[in-house]
Write an enzyme that holds these catalytic residues in place. Sequence first.
Site, PDB file in Angstrom:
ATOM      1  N   TYR A   1      -1.537   3.469  59.553  1.00 11.59           N
ATOM      2  CA  TYR A   1      -2.067   4.181  58.380  1.00 11.59           C
ATOM      3  C   TYR A   1      -3.564   3.940  58.281  1.00 11.59           C
ATOM      4  O   TYR A   1      -4.108   3.565  57.252  1.00 11.59           O
ATOM      5  CB  TYR A   1      -1.322   3.697  57.118  1.00 11.59           C
ATOM      6  CG  TYR A   1      -1.350   4.687  55.974  1.00 11.59           C
ATOM      7  CD1 TYR A   1      -0.600   5.860  56.032  1.00 11.59           C
ATOM      8  CD2 TYR A   1      -2.119   4.451  54.840  1.00 11.59           C
ATOM      9  CE1 TYR A   1      -0.620   6.763  54.992  1.00 11.59           C
ATOM     10  CE2 TYR A   1      -2.139   5.350  53.792  1.00 11.59           C
ATOM     11  CZ  TYR A   1      -1.386   6.512  53.874  1.00 11.59           C
ATOM     12  OH  TYR A   1      -1.402   7.414  52.832  1.00 11.59           O
TER      13      TYR A   1
ATOM     14  N   HIS B   1      -3.876  10.259  71.367  1.00 17.83           N
ATOM     15  CA  HIS B   1      -4.739   9.985  72.527  1.00 17.83           C
ATOM     16  C   HIS B   1      -3.798   9.624  73.663  1.00 17.83           C
ATOM     17  O   HIS B   1      -2.845   8.870  73.472  1.00 17.83           O
ATOM     18  CB  HIS B   1      -5.689   8.823  72.185  1.00 17.83           C
ATOM     19  CG  HIS B   1      -6.650   8.447  73.281  1.00 17.83           C
ATOM     20  ND1 HIS B   1      -7.204   9.361  74.158  1.00 17.83           N
ATOM     21  CD2 HIS B   1      -7.158   7.238  73.638  1.00 17.83           C
ATOM     22  CE1 HIS B   1      -8.016   8.725  74.994  1.00 17.83           C
ATOM     23  NE2 HIS B   1      -8.001   7.447  74.707  1.00 17.83           N
TER      24      HIS B   1
HETATM   25  P1  NAD Z   1      -7.143   2.737  62.983  1.00 19.38           P
HETATM   26  O1  NAD Z   1      -7.666   1.492  63.609  1.00 19.38           O
HETATM   27  O2  NAD Z   1      -8.000   3.458  61.992  1.00 19.38           O
HETATM   28  O3  NAD Z   1      -5.757   2.426  62.241  1.00 19.38           O
HETATM   29  C1  NAD Z   1      -4.735   1.704  62.841  1.00 19.38           C
HETATM   30  C2  NAD Z   1      -3.538   1.524  61.915  1.00 19.38           C
HETATM   31  O4  NAD Z   1      -2.491   0.875  62.652  1.00 19.38           O
HETATM   32  C3  NAD Z   1      -3.804   0.654  60.693  1.00 19.38           C
HETATM   33  O5  NAD Z   1      -3.011   1.142  59.622  1.00 19.38           O
HETATM   34  C4  NAD Z   1      -3.282  -0.718  61.137  1.00 19.38           C
HETATM   35  O6  NAD Z   1      -2.912  -1.534  60.059  1.00 19.38           O
HETATM   36  C5  NAD Z   1      -2.061  -0.273  61.935  1.00 19.38           C
HETATM   37  N1  NAD Z   1      -1.568  -1.231  62.917  1.00 19.38           N
HETATM   38  C6  NAD Z   1      -2.288  -2.066  63.711  1.00 19.38           C
HETATM   39  N2  NAD Z   1      -1.463  -2.788  64.489  1.00 19.38           N
HETATM   40  C7  NAD Z   1      -0.195  -2.374  64.211  1.00 19.38           C
HETATM   41  C8  NAD Z   1       1.104  -2.733  64.682  1.00 19.38           C
HETATM   42  N3  NAD Z   1       1.251  -3.669  65.625  1.00 19.38           N
HETATM   43  N4  NAD Z   1       2.195  -2.106  64.134  1.00 19.38           N
HETATM   44  C9  NAD Z   1       2.047  -1.162  63.192  1.00 19.38           C
HETATM   45  N5  NAD Z   1       0.847  -0.780  62.695  1.00 19.38           N
HETATM   46  C10 NAD Z   1      -0.258  -1.385  63.197  1.00 19.38           C
HETATM   47  O7  NAD Z   1      -6.725   3.711  64.194  1.00 19.38           O
HETATM   48  P2  NAD Z   1      -7.189   5.230  64.460  1.00 19.38           P
HETATM   49  O8  NAD Z   1      -8.667   5.263  64.735  1.00 19.38           O
HETATM   50  O9  NAD Z   1      -6.604   6.113  63.416  1.00 19.38           O
HETATM   51  O10 NAD Z   1      -6.477   5.527  65.869  1.00 19.38           O
HETATM   52  C11 NAD Z   1      -5.091   5.830  65.951  1.00 19.38           C
HETATM   53  C12 NAD Z   1      -4.851   6.709  67.178  1.00 19.38           C
HETATM   54  O11 NAD Z   1      -5.562   7.952  67.002  1.00 19.38           O
HETATM   55  C13 NAD Z   1      -5.377   6.108  68.464  1.00 19.38           C
HETATM   56  O12 NAD Z   1      -4.492   6.492  69.505  1.00 19.38           O
HETATM   57  C14 NAD Z   1      -6.713   6.799  68.651  1.00 19.38           C
HETATM   58  O13 NAD Z   1      -7.128   6.847  69.992  1.00 19.38           O
HETATM   59  C15 NAD Z   1      -6.392   8.183  68.118  1.00 19.38           C
HETATM   60  N6  NAD Z   1      -7.528   9.005  67.662  1.00 19.38           N
HETATM   61  C16 NAD Z   1      -8.416   8.500  66.761  1.00 19.38           C
HETATM   62  C17 NAD Z   1      -9.450   9.300  66.291  1.00 19.38           C
HETATM   63  C18 NAD Z   1     -10.423   8.785  65.255  1.00 19.38           C
HETATM   64  O14 NAD Z   1     -11.274   9.545  64.842  1.00 19.38           O
HETATM   65  N7  NAD Z   1     -10.340   7.554  64.772  1.00 19.38           N
HETATM   66  C19 NAD Z   1      -9.579  10.622  66.745  1.00 19.38           C
HETATM   67  C20 NAD Z   1      -8.630  11.126  67.640  1.00 19.38           C
HETATM   68  C21 NAD Z   1      -7.615  10.301  68.091  1.00 19.38           C
END
Ligand code: NAD
Length: 339
Positions: free
Chosen positions: A20, A103
């Site tokens: 989240y 991703h």
């Molecule tokens: P983030 O770091 O913003 O959020 C990660 C979430 O995962 C948090 O809610 C955290 O508490 C939770 N988390 C961490 N470890 C965990 C675990 N072991 N079990 C359950 N929950 C856990 O991540 P993000 O930037 O949203 O990236 C998520 C995915 O989206 C990745 O694959 C990333 O490559 C992809 N992505 C991100 C973006 C971007 O703009 N940030 C864009 C496109 C794709």
Amino acid sequence: MSTHSNPNPLAKARIAVLGYGSQGRAHALNLRDSGLDVVVGLRPNGPTWHKAEADGFTVVEPGEAVKGAGLVAVLTPDMVQPTLYKASIEPNIKAGAALLFAHGFNVHFGQIVPRKDIDVILVAPKGPGALVRSEYERGRGVPCIWAVHQDVSGQAEAITKAYADGIGGGRAMIIATDFKEETETDLFGEQAVLCGGASELVIAGFETLVEAGYQPEIAYYEVMHELKLIVDLFYEGGLTKMLQFVSETAQYGDYVSGPRVIDAGVKARMKDVLRDIQDGTFAKNWTEEYKAGLPNYKKLKQADLDHPIEQVGAALRARMPWLQPEAVEKAATPLKKAG
Ligand code: NAD
Ligand code: MG
């Protein structure tokens, strides 16, 4: 809202959103507002559990969320996904369900080998989570790229498009890709141009001016602060708009001096970077670095944070109240993806 005439293949499916953060929150809220059934899966004492609850979601542990879900969206940081898959997804995901990524890294580089009885799909919005949410709220959407890696249900493409519609991407544009193209281009962009290339270009420009005896404050404004003006013009209207808005002198300097700095040698080294991505060298090094506790990552990061441009920059930014504190927080957040 779906723009397809066929019934929405996600209408009766429960969607488990694991994570989240930037993407997870935006996807969960948009999918719910699109009328879909969403449950959020998180670690019980994780930092975002309360946020998801405050937004009105049912929040359970990842394994619980996966049980009974027709689609599982994996939106945790990439480096924790292999362990999460083994511990919570593989033992619990039901046959015929869909496993979705934003991703392709782990699937493409074999860090996750998904069970053979599930669909494996990808929807990657071309923007950060906050924009995915705010555009949706305005009745618009952020363009998404989508791919199918494994189609067991025979419906994987329709499910992927329904998910892209559900987060608002269908209101803008969706572009077909595959896991290989999404993964390799995403890594290349952030390494060669966006994070790696742009920051090294700025640092080299700053050092060149300071070593020539110019004031660091003035160097900062010229090579870092004003970069935003140029990038905003690129974003809104490409090279055409940038060239319209800068002076003739700046344009002439661009034409004659730009290629002296970014020359054929730079492009040849970009091709080296791309080859390391394509042949798995980068993925192997990064996975090993992460498992070793990030020793080089921490050292290299500290060197960036200690660079003189950061000292002078912090002092100057403190005198520019229109620069929002959240921009500074973002800069301190580890491993934020750019693309
Ligand atoms: P983030 O770091 O913003 O959020 C990660 C979430 O995962 C948090 O809610 C955290 O508490 C939770 N988390 C961490 N470890 C965990 C675990 N072991 N079990 C359950 N929950 C856990 O991540 P993000 O930037 O949203 O990236 C998520 C995915 O989206 C990745 O694959 C990333 O490559 C992809 N992505 C991100 C973006 C971007 O703009 N940030 C864009 C496109 C794709
Ligand atoms: Mg760097």
